[in-house]
Scaffold this active site. Structure first.
Site, PDB file in Angstrom:
ATOM      1  N   GLU A  17     -48.369  45.476 -33.827  1.00  0.00           N
ATOM      2  CA  GLU A  17     -47.079  45.698 -34.485  1.00  0.00           C
ATOM      3  C   GLU A  17     -47.320  45.566 -35.985  1.00  0.00           C
ATOM      4  O   GLU A  17     -47.208  44.482 -36.555  1.00  0.00           O
ATOM      5  CB  GLU A  17     -46.031  44.678 -34.017  1.00  0.00           C
ATOM      6  CG  GLU A  17     -44.633  45.015 -34.515  1.00  0.00           C
ATOM      7  CD  GLU A  17     -43.799  43.796 -34.909  1.00  0.00           C
ATOM      8  OE1 GLU A  17     -42.574  43.928 -35.010  1.00  0.00           O
ATOM      9  OE2 GLU A  17     -44.377  42.716 -35.137  1.00  0.00           O
ATOM     10  N   ASP A  25     -47.594  40.607 -31.824  1.00  0.00           N
ATOM     11  CA  ASP A  25     -46.425  40.575 -32.702  1.00  0.00           C
ATOM     12  C   ASP A  25     -46.818  40.138 -34.113  1.00  0.00           C
ATOM     13  O   ASP A  25     -47.744  39.352 -34.299  1.00  0.00           O
ATOM     14  CB  ASP A  25     -45.384  39.608 -32.134  1.00  0.00           C
ATOM     15  CG  ASP A  25     -44.178  39.460 -33.034  1.00  0.00           C
ATOM     16  OD1 ASP A  25     -43.414  40.431 -33.137  1.00  0.00           O
ATOM     17  OD2 ASP A  25     -44.031  38.395 -33.658  1.00  0.00           O
TER      18      ASP A  25
END
Length: 607
Positions: A296, A241
């Site tokens: 990401e 993330d």
């Protein structure tokens, strides 16, 4: 000890049992530089629990007499991923925090039936604030106790493996919670333990702490964290993330990326963070070459998904984050007649050469309160009143159902080398996602997924669910995600038609809101007899049944759109449309009804 480690050895008792029994509550007590005693949870705690009558978490010693033993091997590394992005706590129609057990026995079979071969688990790393969606991590080595025990999670992953499902962890190494009572912040009383001190150690938008990736102890902490999730729990890889925030000192705040290389190379790049990501990928691939890593990253950093040996970041995939933004922009700002086919195709195919992308029409970001899912943008309030098959099919619901299927199929087939869907979005979940918090009176009403809606045969949600299942089923058979990029032969602006070939299949999309086409010639590469494989207009998908599935399409050596062959229908026939007030004639070549996606299979190629 060396490297700033501290050790306390307590010998076993006379009975041979550990001196600290399983289930004991523990604290680390640190005397700070100013003499203050700090009561902390160990950064390496494997299990932390909060009693209902308490505000803070307790570190609970997890050492059961018999830990869970994995029975099933991990699936073989997949050529392409069909990812079901999931959150354990909301995976129930009931207004409560759902459990690992519920996910194991109620949700995993559903994922398997839908044809997804990978589940990506969010909010597993312990986070004190439930409404943070798991992105404000407080205990990096602890699986969240609000869903159950560590053994419950191990069982869940083991059962997933028995179904042939790969399991990825949404790992948050980009930042950490500011919570100093339950988390890492000010662990030793200073602001520089684990993190940069001062301004550099704080993320101004996320209100969280930023790791000091140049610190060897921080690197050891984060790398060992990755190994623990793989080796103890048997996760098959990670979705990292917040990679964009890690890569740049500006964290992507107030910054746009056009693709100019000056945006990716310079003093604004956080080389310490980039080196950590390369090191993490190198370690994972060296120790566990079957593991998968996903970045990401919204910036498009070049070579992020090339091997470390080539000077790349080492990731296997990156998320194609421009695609959902494009669909939102189109639906919000443009009339259907003004949709730009070339712009859609460009967004879906604009990816770096030989770097793999995960395409998605929407993820959890669009489901959160304050945003809208595609289904909600398309159908809005009518989802509450007109999704019953007993009610008239209104223009809004009809448009929403047809475009929902088309958007997802063209994203699936054209947008990347893997595909992702957030749980519930496959059937157009009717409500947004909002976790219990002070602003909604701690309500769980929107912190759930109403899977039961797909089981009610009087509701139209089942049509979208069936289409999503069959879309995945045919990808499993033909493998278009693992095939070379598609060849787009047509993107016709006035006709609103897109046609392309991939994995030996022909994909045809007519986005025109009302214009259907007979005698439409489609250019193809491979000659042969073609038949309909998937038709978004079929009755089982909530369509209008305007296509005759017994129709055969024969190629002829007639070049069209720079392809050596093109398609014709086998005969002329009249087909009466199920669409209100419309009668259409099948003639030679291809009939493409309005707002329909068709996939054609070459029957002359051995299956």
């Amino acid at each position: 000890m060396e490297y700033g480690k501290w050790e306390l050895f307590i010998p076993p008792g006379q009975d041979g049992y550990p001196p600290v029994p399983h289930g004991s509550k523990l604290k680390v007590v640190i005397r700070a530089q100013n003499g203050e005693l700090l009561y902390r949870i160990s950064p390496w705690a494997r299990y932390v629990v909060r009693d209902e009558d308490k505000v803070n978490y307790d570190w609970v010693h997890w050492s059961p007499p018999q830990s869970y033993i994995h029975k099933h091997p991990s699936p073989k590394r997949l050529k392409s991923l069909r990812i079901y992005e999931s959150h354990v706590g909301i995976a129930s129609p009931e207004g409560k925090v759902a459990s690992y057990k519920n996910f194991t026995y109620n949700v995993l079979p559903r994922i398997k039936d839908l044809g997804y071969n990978c589940v990506q688990l969010m909010a597993i790393m312990e986070h004190a604030y439930y409404a943070s969606f798991g992105y404000q991590v407080t205990s990096f080595f602890a699986a969240s106790s609000r869903y159950g025990t560590p053994d419950d999670l191990k069982e869940m992953i083991d059962i997933a493996h028995s179904m042939g499902i790969t399991v990825l962890l949404d790992v948050v190494h980009s930042h950490a919670s500011k919570n100093s009572e339950d988390g890492l912040n000010k662990f030793d009383g200073t602001d520089s333990c684990f993190f940069h001190s001062g301004h550099r150690g704080n993320h101004q938008l996320w209100d969280s702490r930023l790791f000091d990736y140049a610190n060897w102890e921080v690197l050891r902490f984060l790398l060992s964290n990755l190994r623990m999730w793989i080796e103890d729990y048997r996760f098959d890889g990670f979705r990292f993330d917040g990679v964009t925030s890690m890569l740049y000192h500006h964290h992507g705040i107030g910054t746009g990326f056009s693709g100019d290389y000056n945006e990716y190379f310079g003093l604004h790049v956080d080389e310490d963070a980039l080196c950590y990501l390369m090191l993490a990928n190198h370690m994972i691939k060296f120790l566990h070459p079957e593991c998968i890593t996903i970045a990401e990253d919204v910036s498009g950093m070049p070579a992020l998904c090339r091997p470390v040996a080539e000077g790349g970041g080492g990731f296997d995939y990156r998320l194609a984050m421009a695609i959902p933004d494009k669909w939102i922009q189109i639906i919000k700002e443009l009339k259907d007649e003004d949709w730009n086919m070339g712009n859609i195709v460009h967004t879906l195919t604009n990816r770096r050469y030989e770097e793999k992308y995960i395409a998605y029409a929407e993820s959890h970001d669009q489901a959160l309160v304050g945003d809208k899912t595609l289904a909600f943008r398309l159908m809005d309030a009518e989802m509450y009143t007109n999704m019953s098959v007993l009610s008239p099919l209104t223009p809004v619901i009809d448009r929403g159902i047809q475009l929902h299927k088309m958007i997802r199929l063209i994203t699936h087939a054209l947008g990347g080398e893997s595909y992702l869907n957030f749980m519930g979005n496959e059937f157009g979940h009717p409500e947004w996602l909002d976790f219990p918090r002070r602003g909604n009176n701690e309500s769980y009403h929107y912190a759930r997924r109403q899977f039961n809606l797909t089981e009610d045969h009087l509701l139209r949600y089942r049509f979208l669910n069936a289409f999503d299942r069959d879309m995945n089923k045919w990808e499993e058979k033909f493998g278009w995600l693992a095939s070379p990029p598609a060849y787009v032969s047509e993107k016709h602006e006035s006709n609103k038609v897109i046609a392309f070939e991939r994995a030996g299949l022909i994909f045809i999309f007519n986005f025109h809101p009302y214009q259907s086409y007979v005698d439409y010639r489609v250019g193809i590469e491979t000659p042969g007899k073609y038949e309909i494989l998937l038709d978004s207009d079929a009755a089982e998908y909530g369509g209008h049944q305007r296509l005759d599935h017994s129709t055969e399409y024969f190629s002829e050596e007639y070049p069209h759109n720079y392809r050596p062959n093109s398609l014709m229908q086998s005969n002329s026939q009249t087909t009466f449309s199920q669409h209100p007030r419309r009668c259409l004639r099948h003639h030679i070549e291809v009939y493409i009804p309005s707002r329909v996606a068709i996939v054609l299979q070459n029957m002359d190629i051995p299956k």
